[in-house]
Design a protein around this motif. Structure first.
Motif, PDB file in Angstrom:
ATOM      1  N   ILE A 258       0.922  -1.217  -0.043  1.00  0.00           N
ATOM      2  CA  ILE A 258       0.033  -0.001  -0.148  1.00  0.00           C
ATOM      3  C   ILE A 258       0.852   1.287   0.066  1.00  0.00           C
ATOM      4  N   ARG A 259       1.797   1.372   0.766  1.00  0.00           N
ATOM      5  CA  ARG A 259       2.690   2.352   0.917  1.00  0.00           C
ATOM      6  C   ARG A 259       3.499   2.673  -0.373  1.00  0.00           C
ATOM      7  N   GLU A 260       3.765   1.557  -1.398  1.00  0.00           N
ATOM      8  CA  GLU A 260       4.363   1.718  -2.458  1.00  0.00           C
ATOM      9  C   GLU A 260       3.185   2.046  -3.802  1.00  0.00           C
ATOM     10  N   ARG A 261       1.981   1.440  -3.608  1.00  0.00           N
ATOM     11  CA  ARG A 261       1.165   1.714  -4.760  1.00  0.00           C
ATOM     12  C   ARG A 261       0.362   2.986  -4.634  1.00  0.00           C
ATOM     13  N   ALA A 262      -0.090   3.146  -3.204  1.00  0.00           N
ATOM     14  CA  ALA A 262      -1.081   4.169  -2.802  1.00  0.00           C
ATOM     15  C   ALA A 262      -0.340   4.968  -1.602  1.00  0.00           C
ATOM     16  N   PRO A 263       0.881   5.590  -1.876  1.00  0.00           N
ATOM     17  CA  PRO A 263       1.512   6.263  -0.740  1.00  0.00           C
ATOM     18  C   PRO A 263       0.606   7.511  -0.108  1.00  0.00           C
ATOM     19  N   SER A 264      -0.182   8.041  -0.828  1.00  0.00           N
ATOM     20  CA  SER A 264      -0.789   9.160   0.083  1.00  0.00           C
ATOM     21  C   SER A 264      -2.080   8.598   0.753  1.00  0.00           C
ATOM     22  N   PHE A 265      -2.505   7.495   0.300  1.00  0.00           N
ATOM     23  CA  PHE A 265      -3.621   6.821   1.296  1.00  0.00           C
ATOM     24  C   PHE A 265      -2.894   6.247   2.532  1.00  0.00           C
ATOM     25  N   ALA A 266      -1.796   5.507   2.282  1.00  0.00           N
ATOM     26  CA  ALA A 266      -0.832   5.018   3.315  1.00  0.00           C
ATOM     27  C   ALA A 266      -0.600   6.076   4.559  1.00  0.00           C
ATOM     28  N   TYR A 267      -0.375   7.412   3.882  1.00  0.00           N
ATOM     29  CA  TYR A 267       0.082   8.553   4.790  1.00  0.00           C
ATOM     30  C   TYR A 267      -1.390   9.053   5.526  1.00  0.00           C
ATOM     31  N   ALA A 268      -2.474   9.068   4.818  1.00  0.00           N
ATOM     32  CA  ALA A 268      -3.689   9.737   5.336  1.00  0.00           C
ATOM     33  C   ALA A 268      -4.014   8.614   6.513  1.00  0.00           C
ATOM     34  N   GLU A 269      -3.857   7.166   6.435  1.00  0.00           N
ATOM     35  CA  GLU A 269      -4.146   6.348   7.257  1.00  0.00           C
ATOM     36  C   GLU A 269      -3.179   6.696   8.516  1.00  0.00           C
ATOM     37  N   SER A 270      -1.930   7.059   8.317  1.00  0.00           N
ATOM     38  CA  SER A 270      -0.931   7.159   9.581  1.00  0.00           C
ATOM     39  C   SER A 270      -1.320   8.438  10.045  1.00  0.00           C
ATOM     40  N   GLN A 271      -2.059   9.431   9.615  1.00  0.00           N
ATOM     41  CA  GLN A 271      -2.363  10.641  10.160  1.00  0.00           C
ATOM     42  C   GLN A 271      -3.781  10.471  11.283  1.00  0.00           C
ATOM     43  N   LEU A 272      -4.434   9.365  10.771  1.00  0.00           N
ATOM     44  CA  LEU A 272      -5.911   9.473  11.597  1.00  0.00           C
ATOM     45  C   LEU A 272      -5.609   9.381  12.874  1.00  0.00           C
ATOM     46  N   ALA A 273      -6.354  10.021  13.687  1.00  0.00           N
ATOM     47  CA  ALA A 273      -6.613  10.117  15.198  1.00  0.00           C
ATOM     48  C   ALA A 273      -5.326   9.908  15.711  1.00  0.00           C
ATOM     49  N   ASN A 274      -5.119   8.622  16.523  1.00  0.00           N
ATOM     50  CA  ASN A 274      -4.325   8.405  17.142  1.00  0.00           C
ATOM     51  C   ASN A 274      -3.960   6.926  17.334  1.00  0.00           C
ATOM     52  N   ILE A 275      -2.840   6.428  17.658  1.00  0.00           N
ATOM     53  CA  ILE A 275      -2.404   4.913  17.577  1.00  0.00           C
ATOM     54  C   ILE A 275      -3.443   4.100  18.139  1.00  0.00           C
ATOM     55  N   ARG A 276      -4.227   4.406  19.261  1.00  0.00           N
ATOM     56  CA  ARG A 276      -5.143   3.381  19.844  1.00  0.00           C
ATOM     57  C   ARG A 276      -6.327   3.327  18.672  1.00  0.00           C
ATOM     58  N   VAL A 277      -6.767   4.495  18.190  1.00  0.00           N
ATOM     59  CA  VAL A 277      -7.848   4.366  17.248  1.00  0.00           C
ATOM     60  C   VAL A 277      -7.410   3.732  15.867  1.00  0.00           C
ATOM     61  N   ARG A 278      -6.244   3.997  15.463  1.00  0.00           N
ATOM     62  CA  ARG A 278      -5.647   3.401  14.290  1.00  0.00           C
ATOM     63  C   ARG A 278      -5.435   1.807  14.510  1.00  0.00           C
ATOM     64  N   ASN A 279      -5.307   1.485  15.637  1.00  0.00           N
ATOM     65  CA  ASN A 279      -5.115  -0.165  15.693  1.00  0.00           C
ATOM     66  C   ASN A 279      -6.568  -0.718  15.929  1.00  0.00           C
ATOM     67  N   GLN A 280      -7.424  -0.082  16.340  1.00  0.00           N
ATOM     68  CA  GLN A 280      -8.801  -0.353  16.596  1.00  0.00           C
ATOM     69  C   GLN A 280      -9.695  -0.304  15.399  1.00  0.00           C
ATOM     70  N   GLY A 281      -9.860   0.581  14.998  1.00  0.00           N
ATOM     71  CA  GLY A 281     -10.684   1.022  13.673  1.00  0.00           C
ATOM     72  C   GLY A 281     -10.195   0.575  12.637  1.00  0.00           C
ATOM     73  N   THR A 282     -11.477   0.319  11.497  1.00  0.00           N
ATOM     74  CA  THR A 282     -11.064  -0.319  10.523  1.00  0.00           C
ATOM     75  C   THR A 282     -11.567   0.513   9.511  1.00  0.00           C
ATOM     76  N   LEU A 283     -11.031   0.261   8.013  1.00  0.00           N
ATOM     77  CA  LEU A 283     -11.221   0.839   6.851  1.00  0.00           C
ATOM     78  C   LEU A 283     -12.801   0.933   6.513  1.00  0.00           C
TER      79      LEU A 283
END
Ligand SMILES: Cc1cc2nc3c(=O)[nH]c(=O)nc-3n(C[C@H](O)[C@H](O)[C@H](O)COP(=O)(O)OP(=O)(O)OC[C@H]3O[C@@H](n4cnc5c(N)ncnc54)[C@H](O)[C@@H]3O)c2cc1C
Length: 289
Positions: free
Chosen positions: A86-111
């Protein structure tokens, strides 16, 4: 305190869909629970049964076929932000996912939970629109596929019908020579404004552009008319063009005055950030960056 809840853990789409139909208003699909548990805790919804979709293998897959990423609805934001293809094919999508909320929400929440809930203040949908992403939806009888732009109907409303689940998101690679950027403005964890751009630049001229904006209106939107206006234009002129488009942006995005800012402020920042995102997508850095 939450009322006692029954947990049903289907292992197939058919089972989950049949349970949704059988239990009706008493049941809710449950993925990471980042939104759902808040809604239950605050009495905004009333469920007796949670249908946990995380054990359905179809929703946990991540494949790459013919230049398109097929992302299962139950992949978490953290899994997507850190996944190498994903980081290779859709890097800005991976970046957007990395900026979402905080690490707790990123670990818990799904796309899938994020897109199905369709909170206006969300990140992934905006950049996915620039990829011309589509979604596959299914129930016990079969599957159907639709463009992400048609899946988002209005704030907190999607094209999901009773008994249907969001199964996967298809993310095509950008056309050759096109690169992208995602920029967000936030005062709290949720974004106030999200802007995505993709561009192909030839000799300083915008040969092709895709633009999308989220958060300031009811749903994330592609700006196809504006894309046409910057095509064939020198990259250096695009910020001026975006700043002149307040009426168009107001008509398409329907911003409202709220605690996050006035309509004027949101439109001004949208124009500025479209310019920044396009320049970043084109590989240029702006002096103020
Ligand atoms: C403190 C906080 C900060 C946040 N910040 C951001 C942010 O900065 N950017 C951002 O984009 N988002 C943000 N969010 C939202 C977050 O991304 C979502 O909460 C999360 O992705 C939802 O996924 P989930 O798996 O937890 O969904 P759940 O809470 O499990 O479900 C959410 C809704 O989707 C439905 N659902 C879930 N899966 C499916 C499916 N496969 N098919 C059909 N319906 C389904 C559920 O029934 C429910 O109605 C934030 C949330 C919190 C709590």
């Amino acid at each position: 305190m939450l009322n006692p809840l029954k947990l049903f853990q289907p292992t197939s789409v058919q089972e989950a869909s049949q349970a949704l139909v059988e239990f009706g208003a008493k049941a809710n699909l449950y993925a990471g629970g980042a939104e759902l548990l808040l809604l239950l805790r605050n009495g905004l919804i009333d469920a007796e049964i949670l249908i946990d979709v995380k054990k359905i293998e179809r929703l946990r897959r991540l494949d790459s076929l013919d230049g398109t990423l097929h992302v299962g609805a139950c992949l978490t934001h953290h899994e997507l932000a850190t996944n190498a293809p994903i980081r290779e094919r859709a890097p800005s999508f991976a970046y957007a996912e990395s900026q979402l909320a905080n690490i707790r929400v990123r670990n818990q929440g799904t796309l899938g939970g994020n897109l199905a809930f369709n909170d206006p203040h969300s990140d992934p949908g905006t950049i996915l629109l620039v990829h011309n992403a589509s979604v596959t939806i299914g129930n016990a009888k079969g599957e159907r596929r639709l463009a992400l732009g048609d899946f988002f109907l209005d704030m907190y409303a999607t094209a999901l019908e009773a008994g249907e689940l969001l199964l996967e998101v298809e993310i095509p690679s950008l056309p050759a020579g096109m690169t992208s950027a995602y920029k967000r403005l936030h005062r709290y964890q949720r974004p106030t404004l999200g802007v995505a751009a993709a561009a192909r630049i030839a000799g300083g001229i915008v040969a092709d552009a895709r633009l999308a904006v989220g958060c300031i209106g009811p749903k994330a939107q592609r700006l196809t008319e504006l894309e046409g206006k910057v095509k064939g234009v020198p990259l250096t002129d695009t910020t001026r063009i975006f700043a002149e488009q307040k009426k168009y942006l107001r008509d398409v995005l329907h911003p409202v005055d709220d605690l996050l800012g006035s309509v004027e402020y949101k439109l001004y920042m949208t124009g500025m950030m479209l310019g920044d995102a396009l320049a970043e997508a084109a590989g240029e850095r702006r002096p103020e960056d």
